[in-house]
Design a protein around this motif. Structure first.
Motif, PDB file in Angstrom:
ATOM      1  N   UNK A 119       0.833  -1.202   0.000  1.00  0.00           N
ATOM      2  CA  UNK A 119       0.000   0.000   0.000  1.00  0.00           C
ATOM      3  C   UNK A 119       0.873   1.259   0.000  1.00  0.00           C
ATOM      4  N   UNK A 120       1.961   1.235   0.786  1.00  0.00           N
ATOM      5  CA  UNK A 120       2.842   2.406   0.852  1.00  0.00           C
ATOM      6  C   UNK A 120       3.509   2.642  -0.500  1.00  0.00           C
ATOM      7  N   UNK A 121       3.974   1.566  -1.137  1.00  0.00           N
ATOM      8  CA  UNK A 121       4.578   1.667  -2.468  1.00  0.00           C
ATOM      9  C   UNK A 121       3.605   2.307  -3.450  1.00  0.00           C
ATOM     10  N   UNK A 122       2.362   1.838  -3.432  1.00  0.00           N
ATOM     11  CA  UNK A 122       1.367   2.366  -4.355  1.00  0.00           C
ATOM     12  C   UNK A 122       1.002   3.805  -4.035  1.00  0.00           C
ATOM     13  N   UNK A 123       1.034   4.145  -2.746  1.00  0.00           N
ATOM     14  CA  UNK A 123       0.764   5.530  -2.370  1.00  0.00           C
ATOM     15  C   UNK A 123       1.826   6.471  -2.893  1.00  0.00           C
ATOM     16  N   UNK A 124       3.089   6.076  -2.769  1.00  0.00           N
ATOM     17  CA  UNK A 124       4.192   6.889  -3.285  1.00  0.00           C
ATOM     18  C   UNK A 124       4.082   7.012  -4.806  1.00  0.00           C
ATOM     19  N   UNK A 125       3.768   5.908  -5.468  1.00  0.00           N
ATOM     20  CA  UNK A 125       3.605   5.940  -6.919  1.00  0.00           C
ATOM     21  C   UNK A 125       2.529   6.950  -7.323  1.00  0.00           C
ATOM     22  N   UNK A 126       1.397   6.902  -6.646  1.00  0.00           N
ATOM     23  CA  UNK A 126       0.302   7.827  -6.955  1.00  0.00           C
ATOM     24  C   UNK A 126       0.710   9.275  -6.719  1.00  0.00           C
ATOM     25  N   UNK A 127       1.469   9.514  -5.647  1.00  0.00           N
ATOM     26  CA  UNK A 127       1.875  10.879  -5.306  1.00  0.00           C
ATOM     27  C   UNK A 127       2.910  11.449  -6.276  1.00  0.00           C
ATOM     28  N   UNK A 128       3.597  10.578  -7.011  1.00  0.00           N
ATOM     29  CA  UNK A 128       4.524  11.037  -8.054  1.00  0.00           C
ATOM     30  C   UNK A 128       3.805  11.150  -9.392  1.00  0.00           C
ATOM     31  N   UNK A 129       2.998  10.148  -9.694  1.00  0.00           N
ATOM     32  CA  UNK A 129       2.288  10.123 -10.976  1.00  0.00           C
ATOM     33  C   UNK A 129       1.334  11.311 -11.111  1.00  0.00           C
ATOM     34  N   UNK A 130       0.622  11.645 -10.036  1.00  0.00           N
ATOM     35  CA  UNK A 130      -0.385  12.702 -10.095  1.00  0.00           C
ATOM     36  C   UNK A 130       0.168  14.034 -10.575  1.00  0.00           C
ATOM     37  N   UNK A 131       1.213  14.566  -9.943  1.00  0.00           N
ATOM     38  CA  UNK A 131       1.766  15.848 -10.403  1.00  0.00           C
ATOM     39  C   UNK A 131       2.317  15.798 -11.830  1.00  0.00           C
ATOM     40  N   UNK A 132       2.912  14.648 -12.219  1.00  0.00           N
ATOM     41  CA  UNK A 132       3.416  14.538 -13.589  1.00  0.00           C
ATOM     42  C   UNK A 132       2.252  14.557 -14.574  1.00  0.00           C
ATOM     43  N   UNK A 133       1.224  13.790 -14.269  1.00  0.00           N
ATOM     44  CA  UNK A 133       0.054  13.737 -15.152  1.00  0.00           C
ATOM     45  C   UNK A 133      -0.566  15.130 -15.307  1.00  0.00           C
ATOM     46  N   UNK A 134      -0.655  15.853 -14.214  1.00  0.00           N
ATOM     47  CA  UNK A 134      -1.279  17.180 -14.254  1.00  0.00           C
ATOM     48  C   UNK A 134      -0.492  18.144 -15.131  1.00  0.00           C
TER      49      UNK A 134
ATOM     50  N   UNK B 200       7.928  18.707  -7.721  1.00  0.00           N
ATOM     51  CA  UNK B 200       7.528  17.569  -6.901  1.00  0.00           C
ATOM     52  C   UNK B 200       7.960  17.847  -5.464  1.00  0.00           C
ATOM     53  N   UNK B 201       6.994  17.974  -4.585  1.00  0.00           N
ATOM     54  CA  UNK B 201       7.272  18.264  -3.174  1.00  0.00           C
ATOM     55  C   UNK B 201       7.388  16.929  -2.434  1.00  0.00           C
ATOM     56  N   UNK B 202       8.583  16.611  -1.972  1.00  0.00           N
ATOM     57  CA  UNK B 202       8.831  15.284  -1.420  1.00  0.00           C
ATOM     58  C   UNK B 202       8.077  15.023  -0.127  1.00  0.00           C
ATOM     59  N   UNK B 203       7.800  16.056   0.637  1.00  0.00           N
ATOM     60  CA  UNK B 203       7.002  15.843   1.842  1.00  0.00           C
ATOM     61  C   UNK B 203       5.628  15.290   1.483  1.00  0.00           C
ATOM     62  N   UNK B 204       5.094  15.733   0.336  1.00  0.00           N
ATOM     63  CA  UNK B 204       3.800  15.229  -0.111  1.00  0.00           C
ATOM     64  C   UNK B 204       3.934  13.843  -0.731  1.00  0.00           C
ATOM     65  N   UNK B 205       5.079  13.559  -1.343  1.00  0.00           N
ATOM     66  CA  UNK B 205       5.313  12.240  -1.937  1.00  0.00           C
ATOM     67  C   UNK B 205       5.284  11.159  -0.869  1.00  0.00           C
ATOM     68  N   UNK B 206       5.911  11.434   0.273  1.00  0.00           N
ATOM     69  CA  UNK B 206       6.058  10.404   1.295  1.00  0.00           C
ATOM     70  C   UNK B 206       5.003  10.458   2.392  1.00  0.00           C
ATOM     71  N   UNK B 207       4.045  11.344   2.268  1.00  0.00           N
ATOM     72  CA  UNK B 207       3.012  11.387   3.309  1.00  0.00           C
ATOM     73  C   UNK B 207       2.144  10.144   3.175  1.00  0.00           C
ATOM     74  N   UNK B 208       1.767   9.555   4.315  1.00  0.00           N
ATOM     75  CA  UNK B 208       0.992   8.317   4.317  1.00  0.00           C
ATOM     76  C   UNK B 208      -0.490   8.701   4.388  1.00  0.00           C
TER      77      UNK B 208
END
Length: 209
Positions: free
Chosen positions: A58-73, A201-209
């Motif tokens: 779940x954590x892996x997928x959360x990080x993936x989503x938090x990176x993919x989202x800003x790139x997609x936007x 890409x704000x890393x604090x947002x990337x790694x927030x659970x």
């Protein structure tokens, strides 16, 4: 001997329906890879078969989503495209023939700006950005084997993200075709790249659970 049935060509070989039918000591091409008809995900790196990690956490997928989202936007309405695994990236060396391609990987995220590299089966050639999110058991493969093939293929930027240590490491291809590393980044820092103007890409947002 005229009635003897000839040995089947590679195109006629039967599908491989179970992963235990795969010989992990053998040398495989993308043509072989296309015969795989089982659920387990495998990658080929320089002809060698590698098992991919089990279902991402779940954590892996959360990080993936938090990176993919800003790139997609940032890419919405622009010529570059972003994809997430499972998405085949074929790193061809000499020709684009399936039998002559010996590296097929499924990075967590890829950005491709040259639309000529995209086809119905994925990407053939080097993406502009490759993102690998580390999972337990796959760190050596990402850090050694994939580093080499991404550099050789000409990937412009290779990002390695560790959800466990909350770190972000970035390799940038220089004019001589060699990766140069940036400093290790972590929470409280930001990532930008000339490949994606205006991207942050704000890393604090990337790694927030």
């Amino acid at each position: 001997m005229k009635n003897m049935k000839p040995y089947p060509t590679e195109d006629e070989l039967p599908p491989i329906t179970m992963v235990n039918e795969v010989d992990f000591s053998a040398h495989y091409s993308y043509a072989d890879y296309m015969r795989f008809e089982f659920e387990e995900r495998l990658e080929i790196i320089k002809g060698r078969i590698f098992k991919m990690s089990p279902t991402p956490s779940r954590i892996h997928q959360g990080v993936l989503t938090n990176i993919f989202g800003p790139i997609y936007s940032i890419l919405r309405g622009k010529p570059c495209h972003v994809y997430t695994a499972p998405f085949d990236v074929r790193l061809a060396k000499k020709t684009k023939s399936d039998k002559e391609i010996f590296t097929v990987v499924q990075p967590d995220i890829v950005v491709v700006c040259d639309q000529d590299k995209l086809d119905k089966r994925g990407c053939i050639g080097a993406p502009d950005i490759v993102v690998e999110i580390l999972s337990p058991g796959n760190c050596k493969k990402e850090l050694i084997n994939k580093y080499e093939v991404y550099e050789e293929a000409g990937v412009k930027e290779y990002w390695i993200v560790s959800p466990v240590y909350k770190t972000f490491f970035r390799y940038i291809l220089d004019d001589q075709g060699k990766f140069q590393s940036t400093k290790l980044l972590t929470e409280g820092e930001e990532v930008t790249t000339p490949i994606l103007p205006g991207f942050k890409l704000i890393l604090e947002e990337v790694f927030q659970d």
